[in-house]
Each structure stands twice: as C-alpha cells, then as structure tokens.
Design a protein around this motif. Structure first.
Motif, mmCIF file in Angstrom:
data_model
loop_
_atom_site.group_PDB
_atom_site.id
_atom_site.type_symbol
_atom_site.label_atom_id
_atom_site.label_comp_id
_atom_site.label_asym_id
_atom_site.label_seq_id
_atom_site.Cartn_x
_atom_site.Cartn_y
_atom_site.Cartn_z
ATOM 1 N N ALA A 182 10.332 -2.033 -22.220
ATOM 2 C CA ALA A 182 10.801 -1.058 -23.342
ATOM 3 C C ALA A 182 10.226 -1.624 -24.649
ATOM 4 N N ALA A 183 9.759 -2.862 -24.621
ATOM 5 C CA ALA A 183 9.091 -3.533 -25.852
ATOM 6 C C ALA A 183 7.668 -2.740 -25.972
ATOM 7 N N ILE A 184 7.087 -2.386 -24.987
ATOM 8 C CA ILE A 184 5.797 -1.953 -24.838
ATOM 9 C C ILE A 184 5.330 -0.567 -25.064
ATOM 10 N N LEU A 185 6.076 0.086 -24.162
ATOM 11 C CA LEU A 185 6.101 1.859 -24.068
ATOM 12 C C LEU A 185 6.687 2.503 -25.132
ATOM 13 N N PRO A 186 6.051 3.624 -25.489
ATOM 14 C CA PRO A 186 6.669 4.719 -26.298
ATOM 15 C C PRO A 186 7.810 5.359 -25.629
ATOM 16 N N PRO A 187 8.687 5.777 -26.130
ATOM 17 C CA PRO A 187 10.142 6.528 -25.524
ATOM 18 C C PRO A 187 9.762 7.100 -24.504
ATOM 19 N N ARG A 188 8.956 8.285 -24.401
ATOM 20 C CA ARG A 188 8.784 9.275 -23.297
ATOM 21 C C ARG A 188 8.546 8.563 -21.874
ATOM 22 N N TYR A 189 7.706 7.381 -21.959
ATOM 23 C CA TYR A 189 7.145 6.761 -20.907
ATOM 24 C C TYR A 189 8.459 5.655 -20.517
ATOM 25 N N GLN A 190 8.906 5.447 -21.414
ATOM 26 C CA GLN A 190 10.221 4.389 -21.118
ATOM 27 C C GLN A 190 11.130 5.183 -20.155
ATOM 28 N N LEU A 191 11.336 6.424 -20.715
ATOM 29 C CA LEU A 191 12.468 7.326 -20.077
ATOM 30 C C LEU A 191 12.163 7.671 -18.708
ATOM 31 N N SER A 192 10.595 8.004 -18.589
ATOM 32 C CA SER A 192 10.256 8.659 -17.360
ATOM 33 C C SER A 192 10.483 7.349 -16.290
ATOM 34 N N LEU A 193 10.306 6.267 -16.442
ATOM 35 C CA LEU A 193 10.706 5.070 -15.580
ATOM 36 C C LEU A 193 12.190 4.834 -15.415
ATOM 37 N N GLY A 245 0.845 -1.172 0.026
ATOM 38 C CA GLY A 245 0.077 0.136 0.026
ATOM 39 C C GLY A 245 0.818 0.989 -0.013
ATOM 40 N N ALA A 246 1.849 1.397 0.961
ATOM 41 C CA ALA A 246 2.690 2.445 0.883
ATOM 42 C C ALA A 246 3.548 2.892 -0.298
ATOM 43 N N ALA A 247 3.987 1.880 -1.114
ATOM 44 C CA ALA A 247 4.940 1.946 -2.031
ATOM 45 C C ALA A 247 4.573 1.502 -3.483
ATOM 46 N N VAL A 248 4.163 0.038 -3.301
ATOM 47 C CA VAL A 248 3.798 -0.280 -4.800
ATOM 48 C C VAL A 248 2.414 0.214 -5.328
ATOM 49 N N ALA A 249 1.558 0.601 -4.411
ATOM 50 C CA ALA A 249 0.277 1.200 -4.947
ATOM 51 C C ALA A 249 0.487 2.680 -5.604
ATOM 52 N N PRO A 250 1.333 3.499 -5.170
ATOM 53 C CA PRO A 250 1.433 4.790 -5.641
ATOM 54 C C PRO A 250 2.231 4.542 -7.086
ATOM 55 N N ALA A 251 3.218 3.559 -6.975
ATOM 56 C CA ALA A 251 4.202 3.407 -8.150
ATOM 57 C C ALA A 251 3.205 2.661 -9.254
ATOM 58 N N ALA A 252 2.200 1.895 -9.139
ATOM 59 C CA ALA A 252 1.151 1.320 -9.794
ATOM 60 C C ALA A 252 0.709 2.248 -10.628
ATOM 61 N N VAL A 253 0.226 3.534 -9.906
ATOM 62 C CA VAL A 253 -0.584 4.612 -10.617
ATOM 63 C C VAL A 253 0.203 5.359 -11.701
ATOM 64 N N PHE A 254 1.562 5.318 -11.345
ATOM 65 C CA PHE A 254 2.676 5.769 -12.282
ATOM 66 C C PHE A 254 2.813 4.708 -13.455
ATOM 67 N N THR A 255 2.909 3.624 -13.009
ATOM 68 C CA THR A 255 2.777 2.514 -14.438
ATOM 69 C C THR A 255 1.788 2.554 -15.294
ATOM 70 N N HIS A 256 0.444 2.865 -14.618
ATOM 71 C CA HIS A 256 -0.592 2.696 -15.224
ATOM 72 C C HIS A 256 -0.673 4.193 -16.124
ATOM 73 N N LEU A 257 -0.342 5.356 -15.540
ATOM 74 C CA LEU A 257 -0.140 6.295 -16.546
ATOM 75 C C LEU A 257 0.561 6.512 -17.590
ATOM 76 N N CYS A 258 1.758 5.656 -17.358
ATOM 77 C CA CYS A 258 2.871 5.506 -18.559
ATOM 78 C C CYS A 258 1.999 4.732 -19.700
ATOM 79 N N GLY A 259 1.141 3.753 -19.304
ATOM 80 C CA GLY A 259 0.796 2.710 -20.449
ATOM 81 C C GLY A 259 -0.684 3.208 -20.811
ATOM 82 N N VAL A 260 -1.525 3.946 -20.616
ATOM 83 C CA VAL A 260 -2.734 4.088 -21.094
ATOM 84 C C VAL A 260 -2.538 4.802 -22.388
ATOM 85 N N THR A 261 -3.258 4.610 -23.392
ATOM 86 C CA THR A 261 -3.374 4.968 -24.827
ATOM 87 C C THR A 261 -4.658 5.716 -24.991
#
Length: 323
Positions: free
Chosen positions: A254-265, A139-155
């Motif tokens: 890296a095989a899934i995300l466009p460059p700017r979202y890869q780079l943010s991670l 809850g304290a770490a993975v949950a907020p990080a999952a929001v970030f990775t979600h926003l990386c992958g939305v189309t």
C-alpha cells in the motif's frame, strides 16, 4: 499516501461488474486496471491457462498417461519455452505473448516454473507430502500470481513501454497465492475428485486416517466422514496462516502502489476471503453449491471491498494532510 480527492477513485465507482461476476476472481480484479494493462493480463493468463488445462484435461480423462505421452508433453512445453526465449514463436498467440512480455518487462521464470509444475503433474499422481505440494505451488500458484503483482507494479517508461516494479514480485505474490490456492482446493474438492484430480497431500491424509478412495466416495455421495472434516479443519488453518501473511504483504504494498493496483489486490484477497468464510469443517457438506458464492454475494462483497478501501484511503490521507 496523500490526501486523495474522490475523483481519484472514479475507476472503481464507474465499473459495472454485472456481466462478469462468474468470471475467475483474478479477471474481476484486473478489470480495475487501464485497458492496456488489463489486455496484458489477459494475454499472459490465456497462455498460462492453456498450459494448465492441457495437463488437467488429460489427467482427468481416466486413462493412465503412457511414458510416450509424458515425453511428448514435456518436449512440447520445453520447446515452447525455448521458442519464447529465442523469439522464434511458433504461433500468433506466442508472438502476442512475447510482445506483451517485452513491453511490460515481464520475466520468463513464471512460465518456466509453471511448465515445471505441469511436468511434475505428468509424472506423479498427487503429492506424497505437504512439503512437496508447497514446492509444486511455486509453479502452479505463485508463478501466475507473480505475473499479476508484476503488472500491478510496472510504471510507464519511454515509447509506451513499462519499467519493472521496484519490489520482489515472487515475495509479494507468495502468501496471497498460497492462501487463494488452498481455498481453491477446498472449494473445488467435489469437482476435482469427480474428475479424478487430487491436491491433498498423502502424508496429511494418512495423519487423518483417510484415503484417496474415501475422498472420492465423499465427493460422489455427499456424506462427509469425521476424518474428512478433520482434514478440512487443518487445511483451513493453513489458509488462515497464509491469509494473515497476505494481509501483511498487502499493507506493505500500500505504500508503493497507486490506488487502482492496491484495490485489485484487495479484491483478490476479499473474494477469496468470501469463499474461505464459507468453509465450515464442523457442519459443512463441502459441496460445490455450498462453497461457491452466488453472483449476488460476489457483487455485495465487491461493493464492500471498494467502500472499505476508499474509507481507509481517505482516512489515511486526512491523517497525513499537514495542519
């Protein structure tokens, strides 16, 4: 990844980070996104930060939390989650969050798990075992990080909304979140201990013959006993393990995300690696000034991350380009 013209990386080259180098690393990383996606990040993390700070600020006050206060805090968080579920938001901030979650198809479970972790904080003073600590981090770490990775992958989808990612956001976030969180705990050792907050598991303290009083004394005095060095050495090994797992996950994405979202991670990984590299269990003082990189160091690491990312992308593009 196909051959990429240099103009495709203008989003990285045109960024001026000079004014935000003291911001949280996640905020720096999200600045590589387009404005609407960055605004979604800002809205989501503001809501999560308010929940986290509400509990941390109360616990660091030095006055024990009464049973009545625990009930009040828990009831408040439970009602807030229910209001988000029902759409009957109690304030403009919650309404803005709900609209953002709807547009970007964000699930509610990260906020539910964060509140669960904060409720744990209200009822318990620390962690009896490292296993309990790991459950807490969901809850304290993975949950907020999952929001970030979600926003990386939305189309982009119809009507300006977004379709959800094609991958498991919890799995994609977990290793990087745990690497960053463990680094964060060691980096903020002095500050947290002075505020009366402790994130080191009791079973590992016992294994290294060190008590919570010893931690607080070391934070105040700056004198580091060998038992504390041994504890930091073990936590640094944990960091190394999750760092290696995070590297593997980022390579998969890296095989899934466009460059700017890869780079943010890559920025999150690289900036927390910068702190990780400063942790010296054998000779370090574990002081705030020692473990927190300067704005100049952060700027230099950012430049290096971008340069290395471009080089890898261009090399891979050249290898995939047909003869």
């Amino acid at each position: 990844m196909s051959d990429r013209p240099s103009s495709e990386f203008n989003f990285a080259l045109e960024k001026d980070f000079s004014e935000i180098l003291t911001n949280p690393f996640l905020d720096i990383a999200a600045r590589f996104w387009e404005p609407d996606r960055y605004e979604a990040f800002r809205v989501c993390y503001r809501s999560m930060r308010r929940i986290d700070d509400l509990v941390d600020d109360r616990k660091s006050g030095g006055v024990p939390i009464s049973a009545g206060e625990r009930v009040d805090y828990e009831t408040s968080m439970t009602r807030w989650i229910s209001s988000i579920k029902s759409g009957a938001c109690p304030d403009p901030y919650s309404s803005e969050l709900l609209a953002t979650m709807s547009r970007f198809t964000l699930p509610l479970w990260p906020w539910e798990r964060l509140c669960r972790a904060m409720i744990y904080d209200l009822h318990y003073d620390g962690f009896a075992t490292f296993r309990i600590f790991l459950r807490y981090t969901e809850g304290a770490a993975v949950a907020p990080a999952a929001v970030f990775t979600h926003l990386c992958g939305v189309t982009p989808a119809a009507n300006g909304d977004f379709a959800p990612p094609s991958y498991d956001i919890r799995r994609s976030a977990r290793s990087l979140a745990l690497f960053a969180y463990l680094v964060h705990i060691m980096r903020d050792f002095q500050k947290d201990q002075r505020r009366g907050l402790n994130y080191f598991a009791d079973d590992l303290l016992t294994a290294h013959s060190i008590g919570r009083d010893n931690l607080r004394l070391a934070a105040r005095s700056g004198r580091v006993p060998h038992e504390l060095r041994a504890l930091f050495a073990q936590y640094r090994v944990f960091c190394a393990n999750y760092r290696a797992r995070a590297r593997a996950t980022l390579d998969e994405l890296a095989a899934i995300l466009p460059p700017r979202y890869q780079l943010s991670l890559e920025v999150i990984y690289g900036l927390y690696s910068l702190v990780y590299e400063r942790i010296d269990p054998h000779r370090g003082s574990f002081a705030e000034g020692e473990l927190n990189p300067s704005p100049e160091e952060i700027q230099n690491r950012l430049s290096r991350i971008v340069t290395e990312f471009k080089a890898r992308a261009n090399l891979q593009g050249a290898e995939e380009k047909p003869d």
